[in-house]
Write a protein that holds these residues in place. Sequence first.
Motif, PDB file in Angstrom:
ATOM      1  N   ILE A   1      87.813  -3.996 -50.650  1.00  0.00           N
ATOM      2  CA  ILE A   1      86.761  -3.565 -51.565  1.00  0.00           C
ATOM      3  C   ILE A   1      85.976  -4.788 -52.029  1.00  0.00           C
ATOM      4  N   THR A   2      84.663  -4.763 -51.809  1.00  0.00           N
ATOM      5  CA  THR A   2      83.796  -5.854 -52.244  1.00  0.00           C
ATOM      6  C   THR A   2      83.551  -5.755 -53.746  1.00  0.00           C
ATOM      7  N   GLU A   3      83.576  -6.891 -54.424  1.00  0.00           N
ATOM      8  CA  GLU A   3      83.371  -6.906 -55.869  1.00  0.00           C
ATOM      9  C   GLU A   3      82.050  -6.224 -56.228  1.00  0.00           C
ATOM     10  N   GLY A   4      82.140  -5.242 -57.107  1.00  0.00           N
ATOM     11  CA  GLY A   4      80.961  -4.512 -57.558  1.00  0.00           C
ATOM     12  C   GLY A   4      80.607  -3.305 -56.713  1.00  0.00           C
ATOM     13  N   ASP A   5      81.085  -3.246 -55.483  1.00  0.00           N
ATOM     14  CA  ASP A   5      80.815  -2.110 -54.595  1.00  0.00           C
ATOM     15  C   ASP A   5      82.016  -1.168 -54.638  1.00  0.00           C
ATOM     16  N   TYR A   6      82.151  -0.470 -55.747  1.00  0.00           N
ATOM     17  CA  TYR A   6      83.357   0.314 -55.990  1.00  0.00           C
ATOM     18  C   TYR A   6      83.220   1.740 -55.457  1.00  0.00           C
ATOM     19  N   PRO A   7      84.318   2.371 -55.131  1.00  0.00           N
ATOM     20  CA  PRO A   7      84.267   3.765 -54.675  1.00  0.00           C
ATOM     21  C   PRO A   7      83.777   4.685 -55.793  1.00  0.00           C
ATOM     22  N   ASP A   8      83.259   5.827 -55.392  1.00  0.00           N
ATOM     23  CA  ASP A   8      82.805   6.819 -56.359  1.00  0.00           C
ATOM     24  C   ASP A   8      84.011   7.557 -56.922  1.00  0.00           C
ATOM     25  N   ALA A   9      84.192   7.486 -58.233  1.00  0.00           N
ATOM     26  CA  ALA A   9      85.319   8.142 -58.899  1.00  0.00           C
ATOM     27  C   ALA A   9      85.005   8.224 -60.381  1.00  0.00           C
ATOM     28  N   GLY A  10      85.715   9.108 -61.070  1.00  0.00           N
ATOM     29  CA  GLY A  10      85.529   9.204 -62.507  1.00  0.00           C
ATOM     30  C   GLY A  10      85.840   7.899 -63.214  1.00  0.00           C
ATOM     31  N   LEU A  11      86.952   7.279 -62.839  1.00  0.00           N
ATOM     32  CA  LEU A  11      87.341   5.961 -63.342  1.00  0.00           C
ATOM     33  C   LEU A  11      87.709   5.074 -62.163  1.00  0.00           C
ATOM     34  N   VAL A  12      87.490   3.782 -62.330  1.00  0.00           N
ATOM     35  CA  VAL A  12      87.952   2.781 -61.362  1.00  0.00           C
ATOM     36  C   VAL A  12      88.923   1.861 -62.094  1.00  0.00           C
ATOM     37  N   ILE A  13      90.121   1.699 -61.527  1.00  0.00           N
ATOM     38  CA  ILE A  13      91.130   0.818 -62.119  1.00  0.00           C
ATOM     39  C   ILE A  13      91.408  -0.305 -61.125  1.00  0.00           C
ATOM     40  N   ASP A  14      91.033  -1.509 -61.509  1.00  0.00           N
ATOM     41  CA  ASP A  14      91.141  -2.678 -60.635  1.00  0.00           C
ATOM     42  C   ASP A  14      92.491  -3.349 -60.851  1.00  0.00           C
ATOM     43  N   CYS A  15      93.355  -3.274 -59.855  1.00  0.00           N
ATOM     44  CA  CYS A  15      94.691  -3.886 -59.902  1.00  0.00           C
ATOM     45  C   CYS A  15      94.850  -4.890 -58.764  1.00  0.00           C
ATOM     46  N   ARG A  16      93.783  -5.605 -58.413  1.00  0.00           N
ATOM     47  CA  ARG A  16      93.791  -6.446 -57.212  1.00  0.00           C
ATOM     48  C   ARG A  16      94.421  -7.817 -57.404  1.00  0.00           C
ATOM     49  N   GLY A  17      94.929  -8.135 -58.577  1.00  0.00           N
ATOM     50  CA  GLY A  17      95.513  -9.455 -58.753  1.00  0.00           C
ATOM     51  C   GLY A  17      94.486 -10.535 -58.501  1.00  0.00           C
ATOM     52  N   LEU A  18      94.838 -11.522 -57.686  1.00  0.00           N
ATOM     53  CA  LEU A  18      93.911 -12.615 -57.405  1.00  0.00           C
ATOM     54  C   LEU A  18      92.673 -12.144 -56.658  1.00  0.00           C
ATOM     55  N   GLY A  19      92.723 -10.957 -56.077  1.00  0.00           N
ATOM     56  CA  GLY A  19      91.544 -10.407 -55.430  1.00  0.00           C
ATOM     57  C   GLY A  19      90.421 -10.086 -56.391  1.00  0.00           C
ATOM     58  N   ALA A  20      90.701 -10.090 -57.691  1.00  0.00           N
ATOM     59  CA  ALA A  20      89.685  -9.810 -58.701  1.00  0.00           C
ATOM     60  C   ALA A  20      89.125 -11.074 -59.331  1.00  0.00           C
ATOM     61  N   ARG A  21      89.358 -12.216 -58.718  1.00  0.00           N
ATOM     62  CA  ARG A  21      88.967 -13.471 -59.360  1.00  0.00           C
ATOM     63  C   ARG A  21      87.448 -13.621 -59.500  1.00  0.00           C
ATOM     64  N   ALA A  22      86.664 -12.959 -58.645  1.00  0.00           N
ATOM     65  CA  ALA A  22      85.210 -13.034 -58.790  1.00  0.00           C
ATOM     66  C   ALA A  22      84.771 -12.452 -60.132  1.00  0.00           C
ATOM     67  N   ALA A  23      85.524 -11.479 -60.647  1.00  0.00           N
ATOM     68  CA  ALA A  23      85.198 -10.870 -61.935  1.00  0.00           C
ATOM     69  C   ALA A  23      85.953 -11.528 -63.084  1.00  0.00           C
ATOM     70  N   LEU A  24      87.213 -11.882 -62.855  1.00  0.00           N
ATOM     71  CA  LEU A  24      88.031 -12.534 -63.883  1.00  0.00           C
ATOM     72  C   LEU A  24      88.164 -14.002 -63.502  1.00  0.00           C
ATOM     73  N   THR A  25      87.182 -14.792 -63.880  1.00  0.00           N
ATOM     74  CA  THR A  25      87.079 -16.161 -63.375  1.00  0.00           C
ATOM     75  C   THR A  25      88.185 -17.074 -63.891  1.00  0.00           C
ATOM     76  N   GLN A  26      88.889 -16.669 -64.968  1.00  0.00           N
ATOM     77  CA  GLN A  26      89.961 -17.506 -65.505  1.00  0.00           C
ATOM     78  C   GLN A  26      91.289 -17.319 -64.760  1.00  0.00           C
ATOM     79  N   LEU A  27      91.351 -16.359 -63.864  1.00  0.00           N
ATOM     80  CA  LEU A  27      92.575 -16.147 -63.096  1.00  0.00           C
ATOM     81  C   LEU A  27      92.910 -17.367 -62.251  1.00  0.00           C
ATOM     82  N   ARG A  28      94.187 -17.634 -62.120  1.00  0.00           N
ATOM     83  CA  ARG A  28      94.640 -18.656 -61.187  1.00  0.00           C
ATOM     84  C   ARG A  28      95.917 -18.158 -60.520  1.00  0.00           C
ATOM     85  N   GLY A  29      96.235 -18.739 -59.400  1.00  0.00           N
ATOM     86  CA  GLY A  29      97.460 -18.372 -58.704  1.00  0.00           C
ATOM     87  C   GLY A  29      98.589 -19.329 -59.042  1.00  0.00           C
ATOM     88  N   VAL A  30      99.786 -18.796 -59.212  1.00  0.00           N
ATOM     89  CA  VAL A  30     100.991 -19.593 -59.437  1.00  0.00           C
ATOM     90  C   VAL A  30     101.945 -19.299 -58.274  1.00  0.00           C
TER      91      VAL A  30
END
Length: 379
Positions: free
Chosen positions: A189-218
């Motif tokens: 799933i490309t950031e911002g190009d989300y599927p059509d749904a009533g709600l979208v719940i992003d659980c991508r971990g480090l895959g969401a770093r484009a949106a959550l820029t403070q994320l880091r990997g340990v």
Amino acid sequence: MSATTSRPDVAVLGGGLSGRLVAWQLIRAGARVALYERGDADGSSAAGWVAAAMLAPLAEAAVAEPSIVEMGAVGLERWPGLIDGLPEHVFFQRNGTLVVWHQPDRAEAVMFDRRMRANAPPELLRGGVERLGGQGAKSLADVEPALAGRFQEGWLLPNEGQLDNRQLLRALAAGLAKAGAELHWNTEITEGDYPDAGLVIDCRGLGARAALTQLRGVRGEVVRIHAPGIGLRRPVRLLHPRYPIYIAPKENDLYVIGATELESEDMSPMTVRSALELLSAAHSLNPAFGEARIVELNVNCRPALPDHLPRVQWDGARLLRVNGLYRHGYLLAPAVTGEACALAQALMQTKGAPTAVGDALDWETWRASRPWPDLFRRA
């Protein structure tokens, strides 16, 4: 995959541990759910694939925030209910955690004990710590015969548990398929190009770093070995001056050996130094591990936020993000995903067009009513 022409109530992005648990809880609550995961149904590309899945809130109290300990204690109690109803077997055990140390490292044990008692709630300590060794106490051999003669003293934390992470990921995939979820494996799933749904719940971990820029990997590293005949009954934590090492016995004489964390985003293969340290720790517990067969050396990176605490974030409309479980994934996932599902269900009570989702929710009042208000953020 379940074929459907109706718009799902929820699209879950990311099919690792958090994504699968969110999808499983919501579909059991009656929601129509679609799950999108860049990897396969086994979960082999998820951070949760490389884990020991120890459920040890009291042991974690020595190194974690009190809120982590509280959520972990809730999670430990919730796991049986989450596993119940899955169509495949998942190994789950509550034989406790054993904490040991070599005598030259006894200072580590003193500090561990002080931190554990400072951070743990009193109800978790009551009946939750048993001293082993010394006058009038059980010996380690009484509790863990495989370690007879190896250590003079230790602690048994009898209420703690563990499960098999890989069995769980597979069973959740099977359970979602059986329940009729739309399952889109090997789908990025490309950031911002989300599927059509009533709600979208992003659980991508480090895959969401484009949106959550403070994320880091340990970085986390584990060795999986096959060691018939040793027979450890429960996970063992070996205190060490640099970092704790754990050995978790699974079914069929398999053992997972790992260290708490490495502050690095390096995803390259395990170094010789790390492999030697982990395997030497196992050998120091019981020399019979020297005859074990190495099944796998594996690494992955866990998503962490700067405060090392998890987060459920809402954009005020139709997007939720669940992230930052750090190295506590299996311990925290039931509580954190349960709270994310509670928010999703509160939002889905709003009827009408997608832009109206959340209009009827009094955010501050709702947030204040939850057991861990600081878990939630508004984007």
